[in-house]
Write a protein that holds these residues in place. Structure first.
Motif, short mmCIF file in Angstrom:
data_model
loop_
_atom_site.label_atom_id
_atom_site.label_comp_id
_atom_site.label_asym_id
_atom_site.label_seq_id
_atom_site.Cartn_x
_atom_site.Cartn_y
_atom_site.Cartn_z
N UNK A 3 0.93 -1.14 -0.12
CA UNK A 3 0.15 -0.15 0.15
C UNK A 3 0.79 1.21 -0.11
N UNK A 4 0.70 2.16 -0.92
CA UNK A 4 1.39 3.23 -1.25
C UNK A 4 1.01 4.64 -0.38
N UNK A 5 -0.18 4.67 0.32
CA UNK A 5 -0.56 5.64 1.02
C UNK A 5 -1.17 5.18 2.43
N UNK A 6 -1.38 6.06 3.18
CA UNK A 6 -1.75 5.37 4.71
C UNK A 6 -3.06 4.77 4.67
N UNK A 7 -3.36 4.23 5.50
CA UNK A 7 -4.62 3.62 5.82
C UNK A 7 -5.69 4.46 5.85
N UNK A 8 -5.75 5.44 6.54
CA UNK A 8 -6.90 6.42 6.80
C UNK A 8 -7.03 7.12 5.50
N UNK A 9 -5.98 7.62 4.85
CA UNK A 9 -6.26 8.12 3.29
C UNK A 9 -6.90 7.06 2.51
N UNK A 10 -6.34 5.95 2.20
CA UNK A 10 -6.89 5.07 1.52
C UNK A 10 -8.30 4.47 1.76
N UNK A 11 -8.55 4.29 2.98
CA UNK A 11 -9.74 3.78 3.30
C UNK A 11 -11.02 5.01 3.15
N UNK A 12 -10.52 6.33 3.49
CA UNK A 12 -11.35 7.26 3.32
C UNK A 12 -12.12 7.46 1.71
N UNK A 13 -11.30 6.98 0.94
CA UNK A 13 -11.81 7.03 -0.45
C UNK A 13 -12.38 5.58 -0.79
N UNK A 14 -11.88 4.54 -0.69
CA UNK A 14 -12.22 3.41 -1.30
C UNK A 14 -13.72 2.82 -0.63
N UNK A 15 -13.65 3.05 0.65
CA UNK A 15 -15.01 2.69 1.19
C UNK A 15 -16.20 3.29 0.81
N UNK A 16 -16.08 4.88 0.76
CA UNK A 16 -17.30 5.53 0.24
C UNK A 16 -17.71 5.11 -1.30
N UNK A 17 -16.51 4.83 -2.07
CA UNK A 17 -16.59 4.48 -3.34
C UNK A 17 -17.26 3.35 -3.61
N UNK A 18 -17.24 2.19 -2.89
CA UNK A 18 -17.86 1.01 -2.79
C UNK A 18 -19.45 1.07 -2.40
N UNK A 19 -19.47 2.01 -1.37
CA UNK A 19 -20.75 2.18 -0.84
C UNK A 19 -21.59 2.78 -1.80
N UNK A 20 -21.02 3.97 -2.39
CA UNK A 20 -21.70 4.70 -3.57
C UNK A 20 -22.24 3.89 -4.75
N UNK A 21 -21.14 3.03 -4.91
CA UNK A 21 -21.63 1.93 -6.08
C UNK A 21 -22.78 1.30 -5.76
N UNK A 22 -22.85 0.79 -4.27
CA UNK A 22 -23.85 -0.19 -4.22
C UNK A 22 -25.03 0.75 -4.10
N UNK A 23 -25.05 1.82 -3.69
CA UNK A 23 -26.31 2.64 -3.58
C UNK A 23 -26.69 3.07 -4.96
N UNK A 24 -25.99 3.28 -6.00
CA UNK A 24 -26.44 3.53 -7.26
C UNK A 24 -26.97 2.25 -8.07
N UNK A 25 -26.49 0.99 -7.68
CA UNK A 25 -27.25 -0.11 -8.29
C UNK A 25 -28.50 -0.33 -7.59
N UNK A 26 -28.76 0.30 -6.54
CA UNK A 26 -30.35 0.09 -5.80
C UNK A 26 -31.31 0.86 -6.49
N UNK A 27 -30.95 1.79 -7.65
CA UNK A 27 -31.95 2.58 -8.27
C UNK A 27 -33.08 1.80 -8.76
#
Length: 443
Positions: A81-105
């Motif tokens: 991992x090339x960035x710290x955990x808090x930096x990485x997770x603060x992007x990827x977790x919302x990204x996965x959640x927002x993808x799932x929210x979009x699929x629930x349309x």
């Protein structure tokens, strides 16, 4: 069981890791991963959970794999991992959640019970259809090597109709359906062993399990056990395949099943499968987040945001034939990988930067999140169109695994995903339309 019943274990997981790790987005990510994992298992046998599978695989490879890497106490010279955990997770977790929210349309309105009824009506009038598909799909790979390279994708898609034929048989009262399904999967396993390429075997095992669970009326507890067995099988394959390929691709002429089995037993007996100091450690292959983190580290500090360039290139590559766009983007992954990570790949090696990585490379944090949400909305819209078209093609959803064969993978980039979805759709819809037009069969 309703999905809401999985909220409690997700909350427990969230609280546990929030208390022990004190990392907000990591806690959220592990909690929703548990939810997605249990959700896809629960929906197996009830519907075709392709969207659930997409989300669960992304969460495993983008959240769980990186979490293990951050906490296993070792650092691979390249796959880290090339960035710290808090930096990485603060992007990827919302990204996965927002993808799932979009699929629930859009919501499903055709379950496997309805598909079974429709399949019965079709097979009563045309009982030979499953056998034609299975036989055709088994024969096509043996003639595909003789066709021009421009037609290889067509033959690749058509070779997968054998699984569709086997799925039709699942919904039939035929006594030979399990034998034919076993033969189909045995051919896939044999091809995987012969070439050292196991992704088709793993993908179709996952995609067909929902129909098996429906036919055998497998309970949730048993489905969880099967899922655990499948995970251990995938771990074994991922750990052994590099060593196995080296043997097979160098001309090994012996019994390949015995070779693979022996290697697998040696790995388990020696305990090297879960050895974090081993460069072939399973998490190196599970963790696709290291590529995303490399992109976050490299863009925009050393490489400016692409501002949608790779997205428009992917759309034009999917929509335009090569004679109209001779310079259009090719699938492969090496160019984007090296450009946006700043890392070099060996000649002939390709790695996808994934949709989340591509979202960051083009638009940064907020734009990347919006991109993932929009991709989820598009997938939801596409699925709704399949459901609407089922009014004219009653068992169309049975063919959906072919359409999403590359789309469910978390490691592929946008050009590969969109290219497969678009061209496979044209081919399959063309095939179904032709059959309807020529013989009046509304598959």
């Amino acid at each position: 069981m309703d999905n809401q019943k999985f909220i409690l274990p997700s909350i427990i997981c969230f609280l546990l890791f929030f208390i022990t790790g004190n990392l907000f987005w990591t806690s959220i990510g592990l909690g929703v991963t548990l939810f997605f994992f249990l959700s896809v298992i629960n929906n197996m046998g009830e519907k075709i959970p392709i969207i659930d599978l997409m989300t669960a695989m992304a969460a495993l490879q983008w959240i769980v794999g990186p979490y293990i890497d951050y906490h296993n106490g070792t650092t691979h010279y390249k796959y880290h991992m090339y960035v710290t955990e808090d930096v990485y997770m603060s992007f990827i977790v919302p990204a996965v959640i927002l993808f799932r929210v979009g699929t629930n349309l859009y919501k499903d309105r055709i379950n496997l019970d309805e598909l079974e009824k429709r399949s019965h009506l079709l097979l009563e009038d045309y009982p030979k259809i499953p056998y034609i598909l299975v036989i055709g799909g088994l024969i096509i790979p043996y003639i595909s090597s003789f066709v021009p390279a421009s037609l290889r994708f067509v033959f690749f898609i058509l070779s997968n109709v054998k699984y569709i034929g086997a799925i039709y048989l699942m919904f039939s009262p035929r006594n030979d359906k399990w034998i034919i399904f076993g033969i189909t999967m045995a051919f896939t396993a044999a091809a995987s062993l012969a070439g050292g390429m196991f992704h088709d075997l793993l993908l179709w095992a996952m995609l067909t399990f929902t129909f098996i669970a429906r036919e055998l009326q497998i309970k949730l507890q048993s489905k969880i056990i099967f899922a655990i067995i499948g995970i251990f099988l995938a771990i074994t394959i991922q750990t052994v395949k590099a060593q196995y390929r080296a043997k097979v691709w160098n001309g090994y002429q012996g019994n390949k099943l015995a070779l693979f089995t022996g290697m697998a037993l040696d790995q388990w007996a020696s305990g090297t499968i879960f050895n974090p100091s081993n460069e072939d450690d399973i998490n190196v292959r599970l963790n696709q987040g290291w590529i995303i983190s490399a992109i976050m580290n490299h863009v925009p500090e050393h490489e400016p945001f692409a501002d949608g360039e790779t997205i428009t290139d992917a759309i034009s590559a999917s929509l335009l034939p090569r004679f109209l766009a001779p310079n259009k983007k090719k699938a492969g992954g090496q160019e984007n990988f090296e450009k946006f990570t700043g890392l070099k790949l060996n000649q002939g090696t390709s790695m996808g930067i994934s949709l989340a990585g591509e979202g960051w490379a083009n638009y940064g944090y907020w734009g990347g999140l919006l991109f993932m949400f929009c991709w989820g909305v598009f997938i939801s819209w596409f699925w709704s169109k399949l459901i609407n078209l089922s009014d004219n093609f009653p068992t169309l959803l049975i063919w959906s695994p072919i359409l999403f064969l590359q789309v469910v993978k978390a490691e592929t980039e946008f050009v590969v995903v969109l290219n497969h979805l678009f061209k496979a759709s044209i081919l399959i819809f063309g095939l179904l339309w032709f059959v309807k037009k020529q013989w009046g069969v509304r598959i």
